[in-house]
Design a protein around this motif. Structure first.
Motif, PDB file in Angstrom:
ATOM      1  N   LYS A 269      33.008  40.030  62.458  1.00 32.01           N
ATOM      2  CA  LYS A 269      34.342  40.594  62.667  1.00 32.01           C
ATOM      3  C   LYS A 269      34.942  40.058  63.959  1.00 32.01           C
ATOM      4  N   LEU A 274      39.011  45.092  67.773  1.00 29.34           N
ATOM      5  CA  LEU A 274      38.325  46.371  67.934  1.00 29.34           C
ATOM      6  C   LEU A 274      38.480  46.866  69.359  1.00 29.34           C
ATOM      7  N   THR A 278      34.477  51.797  68.640  1.00 27.50           N
ATOM      8  CA  THR A 278      34.273  50.888  67.506  1.00 27.50           C
ATOM      9  C   THR A 278      33.650  49.579  67.986  1.00 27.50           C
ATOM     10  N   LEU A 279      34.190  49.040  69.067  1.00 26.54           N
ATOM     11  CA  LEU A 279      33.635  47.816  69.645  1.00 26.54           C
ATOM     12  C   LEU A 279      32.209  48.047  70.138  1.00 26.54           C
ATOM     13  N   GLN A 282      29.711  48.187  67.355  1.00 22.98           N
ATOM     14  CA  GLN A 282      29.472  46.866  66.781  1.00 22.98           C
ATOM     15  C   GLN A 282      28.470  46.076  67.649  1.00 22.98           C
ATOM     16  N   ASN A 312      38.402  43.906  75.453  1.00 24.92           N
ATOM     17  CA  ASN A 312      36.983  43.992  75.095  1.00 24.92           C
ATOM     18  C   ASN A 312      36.112  44.100  76.338  1.00 24.92           C
TER      19      ASN A 312
END
Length: 436
Positions: A269, A274, A278-279, A282, A312
């Motif tokens: 992904k 993200l 959520t990030l 992952q 991020n």
């Protein structure tokens, strides 16, 4: 009988004389011991009370050893002016109600409550000055100032150069005066800096290249490992979490063969889409899958599509040691044929490059076929093939800033940063506290 009496009297006199001599000797001995003890005691007393030299306010002065700083102040008769008691807005509430003096011993500040307990042994540098102002008892309403983030430079490797540390602004309310005063920023935030750069090996004579594989493991990984083993070459595998769960046994083989392992996230992904939990989920799932399959603990990340944004970094700076891209794309994912892959790599490589190869179900067979030619071609050009960590170690400056590529270590006082555009909106109250 006469003789016996005469001898008896004579023997008694000798014994009495001898006894007197022994008594005299004992007396002299006791006197000598007593004198020695007095000399010893005097020496001890002198040593315990000897004078030593210190530097007081720039000038040498003598003090008795083990004198306290308070005794020094009293003996020197220093004319010290005490500080004042201030309201929260800096107006004077009461004159001379602050601290009596300020003291530094060897540049270290000594609290006024410890002056009598701070002893001088000689050689110290003492600075004594007027007292300081102190504030009234007050309530503090504190607001945290979040650090922001800056990404500097360009290159295949991104890493945290400076961790963000929160700042603080305060509003005080005085217990005596009842005044409220905005004290502004009392601690500046230290903003985070992410550095981007490529590897520049220090040696101009030796040439180094790191081969890296994405998206594996796959059904073709074993063939790739066989080529590497036959050629005596170590590489770095960025493993994808969901692929790891499908091919667990291969992960342990990669690690056992001495290759380096990083994460390619959990699934393929675009991480830049993200944010927040959520990030983090992952990334954590990707790292956990590798560890569970026997690949060891790692904090190296290759973001899918080389896409890892400033947001991020703000959300997950504490999870990754470095985000690793590449300098040279082999193009194997386009399936151009094994020889085209060899040509792309050998003709385009430069010293310090990180080469991108792909190990997924679609490409691994071609990659394994091309790998032998890639290795032979690079070695023929004088390159030494190394893992990513070994490549970083060839660059002294980079190795110093990225000392443990497989680990991440966030300082205790650090905090995740925020984007500069959102810094004003993300300020949060840190509560209240009493302060004297």
């Amino acid at each position: 009988m006469y003789l016996r009496h005469s001898q008896g009297f004579s023997g008694g006199n000798r014994r009495r004389y001898r006894n007197r001599r022994e008594t005299a000797r004992r007396t002299y001995a006791l006197i000598a011991v007593g004198c020695a003890f007095l000399v010893f005691a005097a020496s001890v007393l002198w040593y315990a009370n000897r004078s030593v030299t210190i530097t007081l306010n720039g000038s040498e002065t003598s003090v008795r050893i083990n004198s306290s700083v308070q005794q020094l102040i009293d003996d020197q008769g220093l004319d010290l002016k005490p500080g004042n008691l201030l309201a929260v807005d800096d107006t004077v509430l009461k004159k001379s109600a602050g601290t009596t003096c300020t003291v530094h011993v060897n540049k270290k500040k000594v609290d006024v409550s410890a002056l009598a307990d701070t002893k001088l042994q000689g050689g110290e540098t003492v600075k004594i000055g007027d007292g300081e102002d102190v504030y009234e008892e007050h309530r503090v309403q504190a607001t945290e100032i979040k650090p922001t983030i800056t990404v500097e430079g360009s290159g295949a490797i991104q890493y945290v150069q400076t961790w963000g540390v929160p700042g603080r602004s305060e509003v005080w309310t005085g217990a005596t005066s009842g005044k409220t005063q905005d004290r502004g920023v009392v601690k500046e935030a230290q903003n985070a800096v992410v550095k981007a750069r490529s590897v520049s090996p220090d040696s101009k004579k030796a040439k180094y290249v790191a081969l890296t594989f994405d998206e594996g493991p796959s059904s073709g990984t074993a063939a790739i490992l066989k080529v590497l083993e036959d050629k005596g070459v170590k590489a770095t595998f960025f493993l994808q979490g969901d692929a790891v769960e499908t091919n667990k046994s291969v992960v342990a083989q990669i690690a056992a063969a001495g290759h380096e392992v990083g994460s390619n996230s959990y699934s393929n992904k675009d991480l830049s889409t993200l944010s927040g939990d959520t990030l983090r989920n992952q990334l954590n799932q990707g790292f956990s899958a590798i560890a569970a399959a026997g690949g060891g603990t790692t904090a190296l990340l290759r973001a899918p599509f080389a896409s890892f944004s400033e947001q991020n970094w703000c959300d997950a700076m504490d999870l990754v040691s470095a985000v690793v891209g590449w300098n040279l794309d082999s193009g194997d994912w386009l399936l151009p044929g094994a020889q085209a892959v060899v040509n792309n790599v050998v003709s385009g490589v430069a010293n310090g490059d990180i080469v991108l190869l792909t190990d997924n179900e679609s490409t691994s067979a071609q990659t394994a076929e091309a790998l032998s030619g890639v290795i032979d071609g690079l070695q023929g050009e004088g390159y030494t093939l190394v893992t990513l960590s070994e490549l970083i170690a060839t660059d002294k400056d980079l190795a110093k800033e990225l000392a443990s590529p497989l680990k991440v270590s966030m300082p205790k006082d650090a905090a995740l940063p925020t984007l500069a555009s959102a810094a004003g909106d993300s300020a949060a109250s840190a509560g209240t506290s009493a302060n004297g």
